[in-house]
Design an enzyme around this catalytic site. Structure first.
Site, PDB file in Angstrom:
ATOM      1  N   ASP A 161       0.857  -1.190   0.000  1.00  0.00           N
ATOM      2  CA  ASP A 161       0.000   0.000   0.000  1.00  0.00           C
ATOM      3  C   ASP A 161       0.889   1.234   0.000  1.00  0.00           C
ATOM      4  N   LEU A 162       0.612   2.154  -0.918  1.00  0.00           N
ATOM      5  CA  LEU A 162       1.448   3.364  -1.012  1.00  0.00           C
ATOM      6  C   LEU A 162       1.338   4.265   0.220  1.00  0.00           C
ATOM      7  N   ALA A 192      -0.495   3.316  -9.263  1.00  0.00           N
ATOM      8  CA  ALA A 192      -1.485   3.330  -8.178  1.00  0.00           C
ATOM      9  C   ALA A 192      -1.954   4.745  -7.917  1.00  0.00           C
ATOM     10  N   THR A 239      -0.880  13.188 -15.442  1.00  0.00           N
ATOM     11  CA  THR A 239      -2.176  13.273 -16.124  1.00  0.00           C
ATOM     12  C   THR A 239      -2.468  14.632 -16.741  1.00  0.00           C
ATOM     13  N   GLU A 279      -5.132  16.010 -16.485  1.00  0.00           N
ATOM     14  CA  GLU A 279      -5.955  16.736 -15.504  1.00  0.00           C
ATOM     15  C   GLU A 279      -5.140  17.862 -14.855  1.00  0.00           C
ATOM     16  N   TYR A 301      -7.740  15.982  -7.104  1.00  0.00           N
ATOM     17  CA  TYR A 301      -6.966  14.951  -7.814  1.00  0.00           C
ATOM     18  C   TYR A 301      -5.867  15.605  -8.653  1.00  0.00           C
ATOM     19  N   LYS A 309      -1.864  15.193  -8.144  1.00  0.00           N
ATOM     20  CA  LYS A 309      -1.037  14.634  -9.220  1.00  0.00           C
ATOM     21  C   LYS A 309       0.066  15.603  -9.641  1.00  0.00           C
ATOM     22  N   HIS A 327      -7.394   7.739 -21.433  1.00  0.00           N
ATOM     23  CA  HIS A 327      -7.312   6.542 -22.277  1.00  0.00           C
ATOM     24  C   HIS A 327      -8.241   5.484 -21.707  1.00  0.00           C
ATOM     25  N   ARG A 375     -11.770  -0.432 -18.673  1.00  0.00           N
ATOM     26  CA  ARG A 375     -11.929   0.824 -17.939  1.00  0.00           C
ATOM     27  C   ARG A 375     -12.889   0.626 -16.760  1.00  0.00           C
TER      28      ARG A 375
HETATM   29  P1  NAP Z   1      -7.391   2.651 -12.013  1.00  0.00           P
HETATM   30  O1  NAP Z   1      -8.037   1.656 -12.924  1.00  0.00           O
HETATM   31  O2  NAP Z   1      -8.236   3.466 -11.107  1.00  0.00           O
HETATM   32  O3  NAP Z   1      -6.287   1.884 -11.147  1.00  0.00           O
HETATM   33  C1  NAP Z   1      -5.634   2.476 -10.071  1.00  0.00           C
HETATM   34  C2  NAP Z   1      -5.203   1.391  -9.111  1.00  0.00           C
HETATM   35  O4  NAP Z   1      -4.493   2.004  -8.013  1.00  0.00           O
HETATM   36  C3  NAP Z   1      -6.334   0.579  -8.507  1.00  0.00           C
HETATM   37  O5  NAP Z   1      -6.162  -0.776  -8.824  1.00  0.00           O
HETATM   38  C4  NAP Z   1      -6.225   0.828  -7.012  1.00  0.00           C
HETATM   39  O6  NAP Z   1      -6.437  -0.296  -6.227  1.00  0.00           O
HETATM   40  C5  NAP Z   1      -4.763   1.231  -6.852  1.00  0.00           C
HETATM   41  N1  NAP Z   1      -4.550   1.985  -5.599  1.00  0.00           N
HETATM   42  C6  NAP Z   1      -5.323   2.981  -5.119  1.00  0.00           C
HETATM   43  N2  NAP Z   1      -4.843   3.390  -3.931  1.00  0.00           N
HETATM   44  C7  NAP Z   1      -3.749   2.655  -3.654  1.00  0.00           C
HETATM   45  C8  NAP Z   1      -2.832   2.584  -2.570  1.00  0.00           C
HETATM   46  N3  NAP Z   1      -2.959   3.385  -1.506  1.00  0.00           N
HETATM   47  N4  NAP Z   1      -1.812   1.695  -2.611  1.00  0.00           N
HETATM   48  C9  NAP Z   1      -1.700   0.848  -3.674  1.00  0.00           C
HETATM   49  N5  NAP Z   1      -2.553   0.843  -4.712  1.00  0.00           N
HETATM   50  C10 NAP Z   1      -3.564   1.734  -4.712  1.00  0.00           C
HETATM   51  O7  NAP Z   1      -6.519   3.672 -12.887  1.00  0.00           O
HETATM   52  P2  NAP Z   1      -5.981   3.542 -14.394  1.00  0.00           P
HETATM   53  O8  NAP Z   1      -6.998   4.097 -15.313  1.00  0.00           O
HETATM   54  O9  NAP Z   1      -5.420   2.207 -14.596  1.00  0.00           O
HETATM   55  O10 NAP Z   1      -4.815   4.627 -14.357  1.00  0.00           O
HETATM   56  C11 NAP Z   1      -3.511   4.283 -13.912  1.00  0.00           C
HETATM   57  C12 NAP Z   1      -2.801   5.532 -13.414  1.00  0.00           C
HETATM   58  O11 NAP Z   1      -2.727   6.492 -14.468  1.00  0.00           O
HETATM   59  C13 NAP Z   1      -3.485   6.249 -12.263  1.00  0.00           C
HETATM   60  O12 NAP Z   1      -2.457   6.766 -11.446  1.00  0.00           O
HETATM   61  C14 NAP Z   1      -4.259   7.369 -12.920  1.00  0.00           C
HETATM   62  O13 NAP Z   1      -4.428   8.443 -12.011  1.00  0.00           O
HETATM   63  C15 NAP Z   1      -3.322   7.722 -14.051  1.00  0.00           C
HETATM   64  N6  NAP Z   1      -3.941   8.259 -15.254  1.00  0.00           N
HETATM   65  C16 NAP Z   1      -4.962   7.597 -15.850  1.00  0.00           C
HETATM   66  C17 NAP Z   1      -5.501   8.084 -17.015  1.00  0.00           C
HETATM   67  C18 NAP Z   1      -6.628   7.366 -17.714  1.00  0.00           C
HETATM   68  O14 NAP Z   1      -7.269   7.996 -18.566  1.00  0.00           O
HETATM   69  N7  NAP Z   1      -6.853   6.110 -17.430  1.00  0.00           N
HETATM   70  C19 NAP Z   1      -4.992   9.263 -17.595  1.00  0.00           C
HETATM   71  C20 NAP Z   1      -3.910   9.894 -16.959  1.00  0.00           C
HETATM   72  C21 NAP Z   1      -3.377   9.371 -15.804  1.00  0.00           C
HETATM   73  P3  NAP Z   1      -7.907  -0.914  -5.934  1.00  0.00           P
HETATM   74  O15 NAP Z   1      -8.204  -1.758  -7.117  1.00  0.00           O
HETATM   75  O16 NAP Z   1      -7.677  -1.665  -4.692  1.00  0.00           O
HETATM   76  O17 NAP Z   1      -8.849   0.247  -5.783  1.00  0.00           O
HETATM   77  N1  GDD Z   2     -17.470   9.928 -14.446  1.00  0.00           N
HETATM   78  C1  GDD Z   2     -18.473  10.596 -15.029  1.00  0.00           C
HETATM   79  N2  GDD Z   2     -19.759  10.163 -14.846  1.00  0.00           N
HETATM   80  N3  GDD Z   2     -18.169  11.673 -15.781  1.00  0.00           N
HETATM   81  C2  GDD Z   2     -19.198  12.308 -16.392  1.00  0.00           C
HETATM   82  C3  GDD Z   2     -20.521  11.908 -16.255  1.00  0.00           C
HETATM   83  C4  GDD Z   2     -20.819  10.785 -15.441  1.00  0.00           C
HETATM   84  O1  GDD Z   2     -21.963  10.374 -15.271  1.00  0.00           O
HETATM   85  N4  GDD Z   2     -21.298  12.734 -17.003  1.00  0.00           N
HETATM   86  C5  GDD Z   2     -20.484  13.612 -17.578  1.00  0.00           C
HETATM   87  N5  GDD Z   2     -19.209  13.371 -17.207  1.00  0.00           N
HETATM   88  C6  GDD Z   2     -18.027  14.160 -17.620  1.00  0.00           C
HETATM   89  C7  GDD Z   2     -17.150  14.635 -16.463  1.00  0.00           C
HETATM   90  O2  GDD Z   2     -17.727  15.783 -15.836  1.00  0.00           O
HETATM   91  C8  GDD Z   2     -15.855  14.941 -17.225  1.00  0.00           C
HETATM   92  O3  GDD Z   2     -15.925  16.206 -17.799  1.00  0.00           O
HETATM   93  C9  GDD Z   2     -15.847  13.884 -18.344  1.00  0.00           C
HETATM   94  O4  GDD Z   2     -17.179  13.355 -18.404  1.00  0.00           O
HETATM   95  C10 GDD Z   2     -14.865  12.748 -18.140  1.00  0.00           C
HETATM   96  O5  GDD Z   2     -15.052  12.231 -16.846  1.00  0.00           O
HETATM   97  P1  GDD Z   2     -14.306  10.879 -16.380  1.00  0.00           P
HETATM   98  O6  GDD Z   2     -14.599   9.799 -17.346  1.00  0.00           O
HETATM   99  O7  GDD Z   2     -14.661  10.657 -14.953  1.00  0.00           O
HETATM  100  O8  GDD Z   2     -12.782  11.218 -16.584  1.00  0.00           O
HETATM  101  P2  GDD Z   2     -11.890  12.484 -16.142  1.00  0.00           P
HETATM  102  O9  GDD Z   2     -11.516  13.196 -17.403  1.00  0.00           O
HETATM  103  O10 GDD Z   2     -12.523  13.258 -15.075  1.00  0.00           O
HETATM  104  O11 GDD Z   2     -10.615  11.775 -15.512  1.00  0.00           O
HETATM  105  C11 GDD Z   2      -9.984  10.681 -16.183  1.00  0.00           C
HETATM  106  O12 GDD Z   2      -8.986  11.162 -17.055  1.00  0.00           O
HETATM  107  C12 GDD Z   2      -7.898  11.822 -16.398  1.00  0.00           C
HETATM  108  C13 GDD Z   2      -6.929  12.302 -17.518  1.00  0.00           C
HETATM  109  O13 GDD Z   2      -7.398  13.505 -18.052  1.00  0.00           O
HETATM  110  C14 GDD Z   2      -9.413   9.746 -15.111  1.00  0.00           C
HETATM  111  O14 GDD Z   2      -8.942   8.577 -15.725  1.00  0.00           O
HETATM  112  C15 GDD Z   2      -8.248  10.391 -14.395  1.00  0.00           C
HETATM  113  O15 GDD Z   2      -7.643   9.444 -13.518  1.00  0.00           O
HETATM  114  C16 GDD Z   2      -7.225  10.866 -15.453  1.00  0.00           C
HETATM  115  O16 GDD Z   2      -6.123  11.463 -14.829  1.00  0.00           O
END
Ligand code: NAP
Ligand code: GDD
Length: 341
Positions: free
Chosen positions: A58-59, A81, A125, A127, A149, A153, A179, A184
């Site tokens: 755990d981080l 994580a 990210t 974000e 968040y 980050k 992505h 997802r």
């Molecule tokens: P995800 O599906 O939410 O996976 C994140 C993982 O981190 C989860 O499995 C979670 O564990 C684990 N975690 C949370 N708290 C922790 C802790 N205290 N110690 C150890 N592990 C912990 O995210 P993802 O979409 O794969 O994204 C991977 C990384 O890229 C994240 O850091 C995210 O913020 C970043 N990121 C994602 C995107 C995107 O669009 N996907 C874009 C930019 C950056 P549990 O399963 O137990 O909850």
């Molecule tokens: N989750 C969610 N649920 N988002 C919604 C909804 C809903 O019902 N309706 C509209 N949205 C809009 C959010 O307000 C946001 O503008 C957009 O959809 C994308 O939301 P998310 O899919 O939750 O992603 P995110 O862009 O906020 O964050 C994701 O991308 C980041 C990179 O830009 C996550 O993966 C982050 O961990 C990641 O860093």
């Protein structure tokens, strides 16, 4: 055989990155914070559940991180994580900071102390660009995060840069734009839509309820993005890179393309909170809006410029927006059909 430690092994990127590194012949260790829950559905979907060596880590717990780093002795660490759901970070800002900001520092401190030659990838990210200061966003664009968040980050990003500059460590920050994939999490809007549509199509749900449909995101395909993570760590010197498609689309467009692939003929009616998505053929309401899913502060538009990654190591996005929606819709329909047969 190279040894990689991936934190966030249960997450979307953890699964795809594990598969990639296993294919490349790595020994893959996955850090998992949960004890007792042995279901790794994403690794299982990719058929690699037995190939990843899962470790309890755990981080939030420095000594736990240090012991695991010492035991594993990784050549490469991918810190994926995080508390990664933006909306939840408004309700849980402190735990978000502890994991997404100080958690990065814990891991870097463990590496600095125990194995400073480890190559380190930080999952930064788009974000962090938040209220964007220029369009498109590149490595040179100033940051302006709009959520707890994003703020957390940003600390993770700068501490990664700082350990590179202070201690000469090989640390890279990948500034990845959104992505998505069939793996997802269901809390994110794309998967909420594609899973919801599959359920509607198969008679298991009435409608999808969403928030802000006008926000724009640069959405790419996750398996391609984890390749960029690996490529960053194979370069001669560490650096930071934007990874994105360079295209931006509204949430509304994602709904429209997904509906099309699911076989619905969607029409929008009304405005603002009263807007509805109606199926032209049946007159049925398939999409509604609720204030519940709006955020206290929104990121209105993200669109990245991935030129530096293209020039330095030849990474380019392949899967485009409409194709991404199709892949996700089809995967969700298949999954539900399989579970019912
Ligand atoms: P995800 O599906 O939410 O996976 C994140 C993982 O981190 C989860 O499995 C979670 O564990 C684990 N975690 C949370 N708290 C922790 C802790 N205290 N110690 C150890 N592990 C912990 O995210 P993802 O979409 O794969 O994204 C991977 C990384 O890229 C994240 O850091 C995210 O913020 C970043 N990121 C994602 C995107 C995107 O669009 N996907 C874009 C930019 C950056 P549990 O399963 O137990 O909850
Ligand atoms: N989750 C969610 N649920 N988002 C919604 C909804 C809903 O019902 N309706 C509209 N949205 C809009 C959010 O307000 C946001 O503008 C957009 O959809 C994308 O939301 P998310 O899919 O939750 O992603 P995110 O862009 O906020 O964050 C994701 O991308 C980041 C990179 O830009 C996550 O993966 C982050 O961990 C990641 O860093």
């Amino acid at each position: 055989m190279k040894r990689a430690l991936i934190t966030g092994i249960r997450g979307q990127d953890g699964a795809y990155l594990s598969r990639l590194l296993l294919e490349k012949g790595y020994e893959v260790y996955g850090a998992d914070r949960r004890s007792g829950d042995s279901s790794f559905w994403r690794l299982a979907e990719l058929g690699i559940e037995r190939d990843v060596k899962v470790r309890y880590m755990d981080l939030l717990e420095l000594t736990n991180v240090m012991r695991e780093v010492e035991k594993i002795g990784p050549d490469e660490v991918y810190n994926l994580a995080a508390q990664s759901f933006v909306q939840a970070s408004f309700e849980q800002p402190i735990i978000t900071a502890d994991i997404d900001a100080v958690g990065v520092l814990r891991l870097l401190e463990a590496l600095r102390t125990l194995k400073a030659d480890t190559r380190f990838y930080q999952a930064s990210t788009s974000e962090m660009f938040g209220k964007v200061q220029s369009i498109p966003q590149s490595e040179k664009t100033p940051f302006y995060p709009r959520s707890p968040y994003g703020v957390a980050k940003l600390y993770g990003h700068w501490i990664t840069v700082n350990y590179r500059e202070s201690y000469g460590m090989f640390t890279c920050s990948g500034i990845l734009f959104n992505h998505e994939s069939p793996l997802r999490g269901l809390e994110f809007v794309t998967r909420k839509i594609t899973r919801g549509l599959a359920q509607i199509k198969l008679g298991l749900l009435d409608k999808i309820v969403l928030g802000n449909m006008d926000s724009k995101r640069d959405w790419g395909y996750a398996p391609e993005y984890v390749e960029a993570m690996w490529m960053m760590l194979q370069q001669k010197s560490p650096d930071d890179y934007v990874i994105a498609t360079g295209e931006t689309h509204t949430v509304r467009e994602f709904v429209e393309f997904s509906m099309k692939h699911a076989g619905f003929d969607l029409a929008w009616e009304g405005e603002g909170a009263g807007e509805k998505g109606i199926d032209r053929k049946t007159g049925r309401t398939l999409v509604e809006i609720s204030a519940e899913f709006f955020r206290p502060a929104e990121v209105d538009i993200l669109v990245g410029n991935p030129e530096k990654a293209a020039e330095t190591f030849g990474w380019r996005p392949k899967t485009r927006f409409e194709e991404l929606a199709r892949i996700m819709v089809e995967a969700d329909i298949k999954r539900i059909e399989r579970s019912r047969s």
